[in-house]
Design an enzyme around this catalytic site. Structure first.
Site, short mmCIF file in Angstrom:
data_model
loop_
_atom_site.label_atom_id
_atom_site.label_comp_id
_atom_site.label_asym_id
_atom_site.label_seq_id
_atom_site.Cartn_x
_atom_site.Cartn_y
_atom_site.Cartn_z
N HIS A 165 82.33 46.90 87.07
CA HIS A 165 80.79 47.69 87.18
C HIS A 165 80.34 48.48 88.15
CE1 HIS A 165 79.35 44.25 84.59
NE2 HIS A 165 80.04 43.06 85.72
N SER A 215 86.32 77.54 94.87
CA SER A 215 85.19 77.82 94.42
C SER A 215 85.00 79.68 94.63
CB SER A 215 83.57 77.18 95.46
OG SER A 215 82.87 78.14 95.10
N GLU A 264 88.98 67.25 85.10
CA GLU A 264 87.75 66.82 84.47
C GLU A 264 87.99 67.99 83.20
OE1 GLU A 264 84.39 68.52 87.59
OE2 GLU A 264 85.93 69.13 88.20
#
Ligand code: ARG
Length: 464
Positions: free
Chosen positions: A155, A276, A289
């Protein structure tokens, strides 16, 4: 006029010609198409259906076309509709009537699926190679960090400490099952449909065993109707790709989490990160990703083909022309994603101290403290309650189980003795899990033997 233009008075409208053409996709199967045609012509000659002289012209002509395509000296014409027509039309332009005999006893329906099966086998082999390379990267990092302890989760909450190597090897087994699924997909593709003709077989005395041997298929297909209608082997391949992308996506998710400030378990190499355009400090796990994201399109490829095939009556229907683009996309996406993941894993820096520091949080010794009491005779359920109380006490004090004194322990049960410290030590807790397949160092060492055996078996299967 198209090769099939005999019964038509007008050509197809320009736009619909392009709409119906599969050439932009199936031109990538030129090598398979030419191999299939050369085997077919050789067999036609061996059976006395065409002359040896015609077969030699066909073979040399096809070899020339292959050479020109590979050298970039071949211009495909969309009016040829598909790779089969493009090659045959060019062959006939080059060698005349011998070329026009090539299609004897054959239909594009068995031709296309022969090419597609050859392509599927090649795609399976490429993916399997990438799969083995990825598993090597996982095993190498596992072997390089044999004693690193990290939190194990359920969990997403701290559960019990585990070895980092054990965690990585969990992925090894996922990708091993993917390899087995690819072997199955490859075996499903490994049947020769040539000789099924349009749908019913043919009146020519074709030798299907010969083309099976020539093209390196394991066996001929058994039913001509099924042979030209069957796209199951592509679904098997799509499914194998989809499951493998799901595994990659799960691993990518962990890599992303582990490289956050909150976790800081690993640092990705600069070569597998991006920056970035506005925030100078950023180092983003873009490629992990992207792998996670690409799982979506591969699932899409599987669902698209399932949907295309649903409700199609026997035998060939043009709907099936939609089959190739998705499977090529799924296979290439998986090959690239595995390659990227293998490099990312191989070059990542592991931070054992951060993992250990995190593992100290969340009272992960609790199960072992309960086991300690149970081994001294207390029923496990009661022991669970006692330790639950101790954890509550720690939460109130803002400390961990190993900050408690023996007196604190004894307040809850007088079964606690000095040796309780053994049940609180994280490396000892990990090492005590000696069950076959467990996370203890000795069990992981045993597991590694299975890992090595599995890798060698799969490598042997690849080179067979
Ligand atoms: N381009 C077709 C495909 O990819 C080849 C088979 C066409 N056969 C036919 N009878 N239209 O499926």
């Amino acid at each position: 006029m198209a090769l099939w233009g005999g019964r038509f008075e007008e050509g197809v409208d320009d736009f619909t010609q392009r709409f119906g053409a599969s050439l932009p996709v199936d031109k990538h199967m030129y090598a398979e198409d030419i191999a299939g045609s050369r085997a077919h012509a050789k067999m036609l000659a061996a059976q006395g259906i065409i002359s040896a002289e015609d077969q030699q012209k066909i073979d040399a002509g096809l070899e020339g076309i292959l050479h020109d395509i590979e050298a970039g000296n071949f211009t495909f014409d969309i009016n040829d509709e598909d790779i089969h027509m493009a090659v045959e039309a060019e062959l006939t332009r080059r060698i005349g009537s011998a070329g026009a005999r090539l299609h004897t006893g054959r239909s594009r329906n068995d031709q296309v699926i022969t090419d597609t099966r050859l392509l599927a086998k090649e795609l399976c082999a490429q993916i399997m190679k990438g799969n083995v390379a990825l598993r090597h990267a996982l095993v190498d990092q596992a072997v390089a960090h044999p004693h690193v302890v990290m939190p194990g989760y359920t969990h997403m909450q701290h559960a019990q400490p585990v070895l980092f190597s054990h965690h990585l090897l969990a992925y090894f087994w996922m990708f091993s099952r993917d390899f087995a699924r690819l072997q199955f997909a490859l075996d499903q593709a490994d049947e020769n449909p040539l000789g099924s003709a349009a749908l019913a077989g043919t009146t020519y005395p074709l030798d299907r065993q010969m083309t099976t041997r020539e093209l390196g298929f394991a066996r001929p297909t058994a039913n001509s109707l099924d042979a030209v209608s069957n796209r199951d082997f592509l679904l098997d391949l799509d499914y194998a790709c989809a499951v493998s992308m799901m595994h990659l996506s799960r691993l990518a998710e962990e890599v992303i989490l582990w490289s956050t400030q909150e976790f800081a378990f690993i640092t990705l190499s600069d070569s597998y990160s991006t920056g970035s355009s506005i925030m100078p400090q950023k180092k983003n796990p873009d490629f992990a990703e992207l792998i996670r994201g690409k799982s979506g399109r591969v699932y899409g490829d599987l669902v698209a083909l399932l949907t295309t095939m649903k409700g199609l009556p026997l035998a060939y229907n043009k709907d099936m022309q939609e089959d190739k683009e998705g499977v090529i996309d799924a296979a290439h996406t998986l090959v690239d994603s595995m390659r990227c993941m293998a490099g990312m894993i191989a070059t990542a820096t592991i931070h054992p101290d951060a993992m250990m520091e995190s593992a100290r949080k969340g009272h992960m010794a609790a199960t072992d403290v309960a086991d300690y009491l149970a081994k001294k005779g207390m029923p496990f359920r009661d022991a669970h309650a006692v330790v639950g109380h101790l954890v509550l006490e720690c939460e109130k004090r803002g400390c961990s189980l190993d900050d408690l004194t023996l007196a604190d322990f004894k307040k809850e049960s007088d079964l606690f003795e000095d040796d309780i410290t053994g049940a609180l030590d994280l490396p000892a807790i990990v090492d005590a899990r000696t069950t076959e397949g467990g996370t203890g160092a000795s069990a992981v060492a045993e597991q590694l033997k299975k890992v090595e055996a599995r890798l060698s078996a799969d490598e042997a299967a690849l080179s067979a």
